[in-house]
Structure formats: structure tokens, C-alpha cells
Design a protein around this motif. Structure first.
Motif, PDB file in Angstrom:
ATOM      1  N   PHE A 172      39.638  43.193  42.997  1.00 31.95           N
ATOM      2  CA  PHE A 172      39.265  44.505  43.504  1.00 31.95           C
ATOM      3  C   PHE A 172      37.954  44.918  42.905  1.00 31.95           C
ATOM      4  O   PHE A 172      37.685  44.646  41.737  1.00 31.95           O
ATOM      5  CB  PHE A 172      40.334  45.550  43.156  1.00 31.95           C
ATOM      6  CG  PHE A 172      41.680  45.209  43.680  1.00 31.95           C
ATOM      7  CD1 PHE A 172      42.053  45.610  44.957  1.00 31.95           C
ATOM      8  CD2 PHE A 172      42.578  44.469  42.915  1.00 31.95           C
ATOM      9  CE1 PHE A 172      43.302  45.276  45.456  1.00 31.95           C
ATOM     10  CE2 PHE A 172      43.819  44.132  43.401  1.00 31.95           C
ATOM     11  CZ  PHE A 172      44.187  44.532  44.683  1.00 31.95           C
ATOM     12  N   GLU A 173      37.176  45.563  43.763  1.00 29.38           N
ATOM     13  CA  GLU A 173      35.962  46.169  43.229  1.00 29.38           C
ATOM     14  C   GLU A 173      36.175  47.663  43.219  1.00 29.38           C
ATOM     15  O   GLU A 173      36.575  48.245  44.211  1.00 29.38           O
ATOM     16  CB  GLU A 173      34.758  45.811  44.105  1.00 29.38           C
ATOM     17  CG  GLU A 173      34.199  44.456  43.738  1.00 29.38           C
ATOM     18  CD  GLU A 173      32.767  44.273  44.219  1.00 29.38           C
ATOM     19  OE1 GLU A 173      32.151  45.246  44.704  1.00 29.38           O
ATOM     20  OE2 GLU A 173      32.272  43.128  44.113  1.00 29.38           O
ATOM     21  N   ILE A 174      35.930  48.251  42.113  1.00 31.25           N
ATOM     22  CA  ILE A 174      36.204  49.673  41.987  1.00 31.25           C
ATOM     23  C   ILE A 174      34.885  50.416  41.834  1.00 31.25           C
ATOM     24  O   ILE A 174      33.978  49.971  41.112  1.00 31.25           O
ATOM     25  CB  ILE A 174      37.133  49.928  40.787  1.00 31.25           C
ATOM     26  CG1 ILE A 174      38.473  49.209  41.058  1.00 31.25           C
ATOM     27  CG2 ILE A 174      37.378  51.414  40.570  1.00 31.25           C
ATOM     28  CD1 ILE A 174      39.317  49.033  39.839  1.00 31.25           C
ATOM     29  N   THR A 175      34.768  51.503  42.540  1.00 34.93           N
ATOM     30  CA  THR A 175      33.537  52.296  42.499  1.00 34.93           C
ATOM     31  C   THR A 175      33.771  53.554  41.669  1.00 34.93           C
ATOM     32  O   THR A 175      34.912  53.956  41.456  1.00 34.93           O
ATOM     33  CB  THR A 175      33.074  52.667  43.928  1.00 34.93           C
ATOM     34  OG1 THR A 175      34.190  53.230  44.607  1.00 34.93           O
ATOM     35  CG2 THR A 175      32.582  51.441  44.670  1.00 34.93           C
ATOM     36  N   PRO A 176      32.708  54.180  41.195  1.00 37.07           N
ATOM     37  CA  PRO A 176      32.872  55.344  40.315  1.00 37.07           C
ATOM     38  C   PRO A 176      33.733  56.441  40.940  1.00 37.07           C
ATOM     39  O   PRO A 176      33.648  56.700  42.131  1.00 37.07           O
ATOM     40  CB  PRO A 176      31.441  55.830  40.103  1.00 37.07           C
ATOM     41  CG  PRO A 176      30.613  54.617  40.272  1.00 37.07           C
ATOM     42  CD  PRO A 176      31.289  53.811  41.331  1.00 37.07           C
ATOM     43  N   GLY A 177      34.560  57.019  40.114  1.00 38.34           N
ATOM     44  CA  GLY A 177      35.421  58.102  40.576  1.00 38.34           C
ATOM     45  C   GLY A 177      36.750  57.605  41.090  1.00 38.34           C
ATOM     46  O   GLY A 177      37.644  58.382  41.387  1.00 38.34           O
ATOM     47  N   GLU A 178      36.908  56.291  41.142  1.00 37.55           N
ATOM     48  CA  GLU A 178      38.165  55.744  41.657  1.00 37.55           C
ATOM     49  C   GLU A 178      39.101  55.367  40.513  1.00 37.55           C
ATOM     50  O   GLU A 178      38.669  55.015  39.417  1.00 37.55           O
ATOM     51  CB  GLU A 178      37.889  54.496  42.499  1.00 37.55           C
ATOM     52  CG  GLU A 178      37.429  54.833  43.916  1.00 37.55           C
ATOM     53  CD  GLU A 178      37.312  53.570  44.754  1.00 37.55           C
ATOM     54  OE1 GLU A 178      37.633  53.651  45.946  1.00 37.55           O
ATOM     55  OE2 GLU A 178      36.902  52.519  44.222  1.00 37.55           O
ATOM     56  N   SER A 208      39.900  64.798  33.728  1.00 43.52           N
ATOM     57  CA  SER A 208      41.181  64.860  33.027  1.00 43.52           C
ATOM     58  C   SER A 208      41.599  63.486  32.497  1.00 43.52           C
ATOM     59  O   SER A 208      42.289  63.379  31.493  1.00 43.52           O
ATOM     60  CB  SER A 208      42.262  65.434  33.943  1.00 43.52           C
ATOM     61  OG  SER A 208      42.589  64.507  34.951  1.00 43.52           O
ATOM     62  N   GLU A 209      41.163  62.463  33.176  1.00 42.25           N
ATOM     63  CA  GLU A 209      41.534  61.120  32.752  1.00 42.25           C
ATOM     64  C   GLU A 209      40.911  60.734  31.400  1.00 42.25           C
ATOM     65  O   GLU A 209      41.523  60.053  30.604  1.00 42.25           O
ATOM     66  CB  GLU A 209      41.101  60.073  33.802  1.00 42.25           C
ATOM     67  CG  GLU A 209      41.907  60.106  35.094  1.00 42.25           C
ATOM     68  CD  GLU A 209      43.318  59.525  34.938  1.00 42.25           C
ATOM     69  OE1 GLU A 209      43.507  58.662  34.056  1.00 42.25           O
ATOM     70  OE2 GLU A 209      44.211  59.967  35.691  1.00 42.25           O
ATOM     71  N   THR A 236      47.828  51.229  43.801  1.00 38.94           N
ATOM     72  CA  THR A 236      47.149  52.241  44.594  1.00 38.94           C
ATOM     73  C   THR A 236      45.718  52.331  44.090  1.00 38.94           C
ATOM     74  O   THR A 236      45.440  52.165  42.906  1.00 38.94           O
ATOM     75  CB  THR A 236      47.796  53.637  44.434  1.00 38.94           C
ATOM     76  OG1 THR A 236      47.912  53.906  43.028  1.00 38.94           O
ATOM     77  CG2 THR A 236      49.147  53.695  45.091  1.00 38.94           C
ATOM     78  N   LEU A 237      44.825  52.543  45.011  1.00 37.11           N
ATOM     79  CA  LEU A 237      43.427  52.704  44.655  1.00 37.11           C
ATOM     80  C   LEU A 237      42.933  53.953  45.362  1.00 37.11           C
ATOM     81  O   LEU A 237      42.990  54.054  46.580  1.00 37.11           O
ATOM     82  CB  LEU A 237      42.630  51.477  45.120  1.00 37.11           C
ATOM     83  CG  LEU A 237      41.148  51.440  44.792  1.00 37.11           C
ATOM     84  CD1 LEU A 237      40.902  51.442  43.301  1.00 37.11           C
ATOM     85  CD2 LEU A 237      40.497  50.213  45.420  1.00 37.11           C
ATOM     86  N   GLY A 238      42.514  54.919  44.593  1.00 39.48           N
ATOM     87  CA  GLY A 238      42.073  56.148  45.239  1.00 39.48           C
ATOM     88  C   GLY A 238      41.214  56.973  44.316  1.00 39.48           C
ATOM     89  O   GLY A 238      40.966  56.586  43.172  1.00 39.48           O
ATOM     90  N   ASN A 239      40.763  58.128  44.836  1.00 36.30           N
ATOM     91  CA  ASN A 239      39.930  58.980  43.997  1.00 36.30           C
ATOM     92  C   ASN A 239      40.755  59.607  42.894  1.00 36.30           C
ATOM     93  O   ASN A 239      41.935  59.856  43.041  1.00 36.30           O
ATOM     94  CB  ASN A 239      39.270  60.064  44.863  1.00 36.30           C
ATOM     95  CG  ASN A 239      38.158  59.451  45.710  1.00 36.30           C
ATOM     96  OD1 ASN A 239      37.503  58.493  45.263  1.00 36.30           O
ATOM     97  ND2 ASN A 239      37.970  59.968  46.917  1.00 36.30           N
TER      98      ASN A 239
END
Lengths: 341, 198
Positions: A229-235, A255-256, A247-250
């Protein structure tokens, strides 16, 4: 007649001198006899030569005790005594002996290690429950570690070999290096990056393992599968550890990753998650028995200045719960539905 | 400390090969050679030991063997002569004549003559002794291997001392012939080789 007599005399003389030599070599010669022998050897070069060659045979047929090895040991023993006397030399030789021993020792230690060297040694950095810490790695990468986390890396960790293993939660600010990717291994997936800021949450006792990207780009590979998976900022990528569903989402980045700055932000998280975070954060045990609590979601923000009492009091004010201290650092949360009259 | 000594000896026994080989090859022959002049075996052993100390210290053992061998024998001989000189001083050497005989012998070997001990290995001499007839072998064995004096041999064999003396001389003289013959054959053999080459 005279000639025969002369010859006989010579024979007698000859016999006499032969016996004299034999007596000299292996008997008891008187001083007078010795004189005779000496005189005889001096009378002619032949006599002298004969005497010397007979004596040489006699000397070479000798058989002293066979003791060459013993004598060699005595030789070294004498050398040793001599050296002991002269301190300087003594030190020189003993250091030579010591050096030989050391080399032998080093060889005996190193050789078996070479075969087991494949299992290289590791450095483990662990953070106890209730506290947080920050590690600066050799390549310049900074890792903030949340309470109860463990970061493990090889003693060969370097700018060329950037591999760490994480249990727990960590926020990585990876030093950029496109040639040598930085790899974070968790029990469930591996994260490969070149230079970014991201959070990885991989506690053993959690149901989910997740990573959240703040900046840059990360590549993620789930353990035991070819899924990348390639993950982009904010995900945020989240893997259910039991079902292996993801799950992959915004995500709410703030808070994280607020924990790394000592803040505790939670937005709309389920009650069990909240308890788990609090437990870890404050190193306490929070029990509850009423399943009715599980349906509540919580939102809040603490600055980590608060005590666990203050946090629980705040929760008590905003939600239908109460709490009781049971033992040292252990609380029971009670569900208190609002009576609707 | 004892352990350290053993370790020390052990290390040299395995590392100083040149020296050890030389010692093992020549020690016994040098001892025989020094017994030409020195009656006491322990004094003879001391002389040989001292000579090896010199060889060790000046590192002569690293040189070509033929050179070292010549050096060894002449060093032992000189050691013996020094010893005799010393004996003469301390003991006023009771036996002036026997000292003169020894000096004569030493001068002889100084002139370049080589003793059988230097030329031959011990096996060749022992082989020559073995090939002697029994009555000669017997007296050589009793005198040289058992260390009996002539009158003791006479008693043992129940023969007159004079006969023992005669047999000893004959035995030595036969041995001399045998050793000469052997070197004569070697000479012939070498000459033969030479003519073949031609």
C-alpha cells in the motif's frame, strides 16, 4: 738367528705397547707407564697417529646415557632462569607468552562466535508504562515513543542499514535518504519510507495495528502477503489483527500524534479504546463489566498535566459513568444510565 | 611458576625448530667428543650446554649446517681445553703426563684432522661394532657399554688382564680397519661416479 730374535723382540714390544694403550684407555696406568706411552708416541709420527686413531675409535664407541631430550629441557630451563634474573627480558618474554595466550584466547572466542554471528546483537529501547521518551538514532532519525513501547534495532544500525522493530506506539521523523530506505517492522506489517513523519501504533494487546502519515510518503507491506500500500499524508491505515481486514482512510492527524507533545486528544473514539489509552498513559488498570458502556464514543482533550483522578472526574461529569478505586492503581468504571423521569 | 616454566619450554620446543633440530642432531656427538678430554660426564654435559648457550645467543644456529657443525666441534674442543687448563690450576693436575697426552690430541684436531665422531654418524660406528667377532664384541660391550675396567672384565670372563688388554686393542684396531675400509669404498665409489660422468 739374530734377525729372528729382533723380530721376536719387536713383536714383544708391539704387544707391550698395544696392551699399554688398552690399559691406558680402560685400566689403571701407573705414572711410569704413562711416561712410556708418551715417549712411544713421540718417537715417530706413525706411532702418534696410531695412538690417536685408536683412541678416537675408543672415544667414538662410547655410550653415555641417551639423554638428549632431557638436556634440551635443561637448556630451556636454564634460559628461563637466566631470563627471570634479568627483569626486562623477563617482561619481554612473558608479554610474548601473554600475547600468544591472548591470541589463542581471541581465536577460541572469535571462531565459534563467527558462526553464530548471523544472529547479530540488538539494542532495545523500552519505555515503561506511564512515561514517554524520545530516541535519536544514528542516522539522525528521531523517534518519539509512547508509554509501554519498545524499539529494537540491530547493533549494526547505521545510515546505510536503517531497520528498526517496534512494539507499541512511535512517531517517526525520518531523516531523508532516498538511497537507503528506513524500515519499521511491526508484528503485522512493515513500513518502508525514505523521509517522512508518521505514527505507528502496534501494541501487542491492541486489536488494531495502525500507521498514520503526517508528511511525505510511505510504503506498507502486510506481513505474510504481497499486498503493498502506498499511503498519502493525512491517511491512516488500520489492520484488524484478528480478521486481517484493513481500512485505509482519512484520519485526524492532530489527535493521532498529539501524544508525542504530551497532549492527549481523542475524538469520537469508542469507550474500550479510551480506557486502553488511559491505562497506558497513566499506567493504571481500568476495569468495567457493563457491556452497555461499549456503545459510547468519547471526545476530549487533556494536556497531560491532569492526574488520572482529574481525568476520571471529567469523564464522570460528561458521561453516564462513575468510578471506584479498587486497589493500588486499579479502578472500576461503573455504568450509570441517566434516569429519564 | 612451575606452569609458566613448562609453558615457556613448550613454546620454545615448538617454535625454535632450527635450534631444536641442531640440538637433537648433535648433542650426543658433542658429548662424546668432549668425553675425549673430560673424564667426568657431568662436566662434559656442562661444557656442551654452555656451547649451546653461545650458539643460542649469537644465533649461529641460523647459519648453514656445515659451517655450524664445524663451529660446534671446535667450540666444544676449546671448551674442554679451557676446562683442562682450569683443572690444572685448581687441582694441580695429579697426572701431568695424561694432560700432555690430551694436549697433544687437541693440537692434532686443531690442525684440521677430524674425529670419527665428527665425520660419521653413530649408527655407522655401532654397525661396525656389531660386525666384530664375538670375543671382540664382548670386550667392547663390557668396557664401553657396561663401563667395566679391564681387571673387572678379566674377573668376569675368567681370563688374564693381559688377554683383556690384547682383545681390547685388537677390537679397536679391527674397528679402525672397518671404518677406514668403509671410507675407502666411499672414495672408490665417488671415483667411479667421476669416471662415469667423464
Amino acid at each position: 738367528m739374530l734377525l729372528v730374535l729382533n723380530a721376536k723382540n719387536r713383536m714383544k714390544d708391539r704387544e707391550y705397547i698395544e696392551n699399554l694403550i688398552a690399559r691406558f684407555l680402560n685400566g689403571n696406568c701407573t705414572e711410569a707407564e704413562l711416561q712410556e706411552l708418551k715417549t712411544w708416541t713421540k718417537t715417530s709420527p706413525e706411532n702418534k697417529k696410531e695412538y690417536l686413531s685408536i683412541k678416537d675409535i675408543w672415544d667414538s664407541a662410547n655410550s653415555p646415557k641417551e639423554n638428549t631430550e632431557e638436556q634440551l629441557s635443561i637448556f630451556y630451563k636454564n634460559q628461563y632462569e637466566k631470563i627471570k634474573k634479568s627483569r626486562l627480558l623477563w617482561i619481554r618474554y612473558s608479554s610474548a607468552v601473554a600475547a600468544i595466550l591472548l591470541i589463542a584466547l581471541a581465536i577460541s572466542v572469535l571462531i565459534p562466535q563467527k558462526s553464530t554471528n548471523q544472529t547479530e546483537s540488538f539494542q532495545v529501547f523500552s519505555v515503561p508504562l506511564g512515561s514517554r521518551s524520545k530516541v535519536l538514532l544514528a542516522d539522525g532519525t528521531a523517534v518519539s515513543l509512547n508509554s509501554g513501547s519498545e524499539l529494537k534495532y540491530s547493533s549494526n544500525f547505521s545510515a546505510d542499514n536503517r531497520l528498526v522493530e517496534l512494539t507499541g506506539e512511535g512517531f517517526f521523523e525520518v531523516k531523508s535518504d532516498k538511497e537507503h530506505p528506513f524500515l519499521v517492522k511491526t508484528k503485522d506489517f512493515n513500513v518502508k519510507v525514505t523521509g517522512t513523519q508518521f505514527n505507528v501504533c502496534a501494541y501487542d494487546e491492541n486489536n488494531f495495528t495502525s500507521t498514520t502519515l503526517a508528511e511525505g510518503k510511505i510504503e506498507l507491506q502486510i506481513d505474510g502477503s504481497n499486498q503493498n500500500f502506498e499511503i498519502t499524508p493525512g491517511e491512516k491505515f488500520e489492520l484488524d489483527r484478528k480478521t486481517r481486514k484493513y481500512t485505509l482512510g482519512n484520519a485526524d492527524i492532530e489527535s493521532e500524534i498529539a501524544w508525542k507533545d504530551g497532549e492527549f486528544i481523542f475524538r469520537n473514539i469508542p469507550f474500550p479504546d479510551l480506557l486502553q489509552r488511559l491505562e497506558r498513559w497513566y499506567d493504571v488498570k481500568l476495569n468495567y463489566s457493563d457491556a452497555g458502556l461499549q456503545k459510547f464514543n468519547f471526545t476530549g482533550r487533556f494536556k497531560n498535566q491532569e492526574t488520572i483522578w482529574q481525568v476520571l472526574d471529567a469523564l464522570k461529569l460528561t458521561s453516564p459513568i462513575d468510578y471506584r478505586k479498587t486497589t493500588f492503581r486499579e479502578f472500576t468504571i461503573i455504568y450509570k444510565p441517566l434516569k429519564q423521569n | 611458576m612451575k606452569l609458566l616454566l613448562l609453558l615457556y619450554i613448550f613454546i620454545f620446543q615448538i617454535t625454535m625448530n632450527d635450534f631444536n633440530n641442531l640440538f637433537r642432531k648433535y648433542h650426543r656427538r658433542l658429548l662424546l667428543y668432549s668425553l675425549k678430554y673430560v673424564e667426568s660426564e657431568s662436566d662434559a654435559l656442562d661444557i656442551v650446554q654452555n656451547m649451546f648457550v653461545a650458539i643460542w645467543e649469537n644465533e649461529k644456529y641460523k647459519q648453514d649446517e656445515e659451517l655450524v657443525k664445524a663451529y660446534l666441534f671446535s667450540a666444544v674442543k676449546n671448551g674442554c681445553l679451557n676446562y683442562l687448563k682450569h683443572q690444572k690450576i685448581v687441582k694441580k693436575f695429579e697426572n701431568e703426563t695424561s694432560l700432555q697426552l690430551m694436549t697433544m690430541e687437541a693440537v692434532h684436531y686443531q690442525s684440521g684432522e677430524r674425529s670419527l665422531i665428527e665425520q660419521e654418524n653413530m649408527k655407522q660406528i655401532n654397525d661396525a661394532i656389531d660386525s666384530l667377532s664375538d670375543i671382540y664384541k664382548e670386550v667392547i660391550f663390557l668396557s664401553r657399554f657396561e663401563g667395566l675396567k679391564n681387571h673387572e672384565i678379566a674377573e668376569k670372563l675368567n681370563i688374564p688382564v693381559r688377554t683383556v688388554e690384547t682383545r681390547i686393542f685388537r677390537a679397536l684396531s679391527t674397528l679402525k680397519e672397518k671404518m677406514l675400509q668403509k671410507s675407502f669404498f666411499i672414495l672408490l665409489y665417488l671415483k667411479g661416479l667421476g669416471s662415469i660422468v667423464k
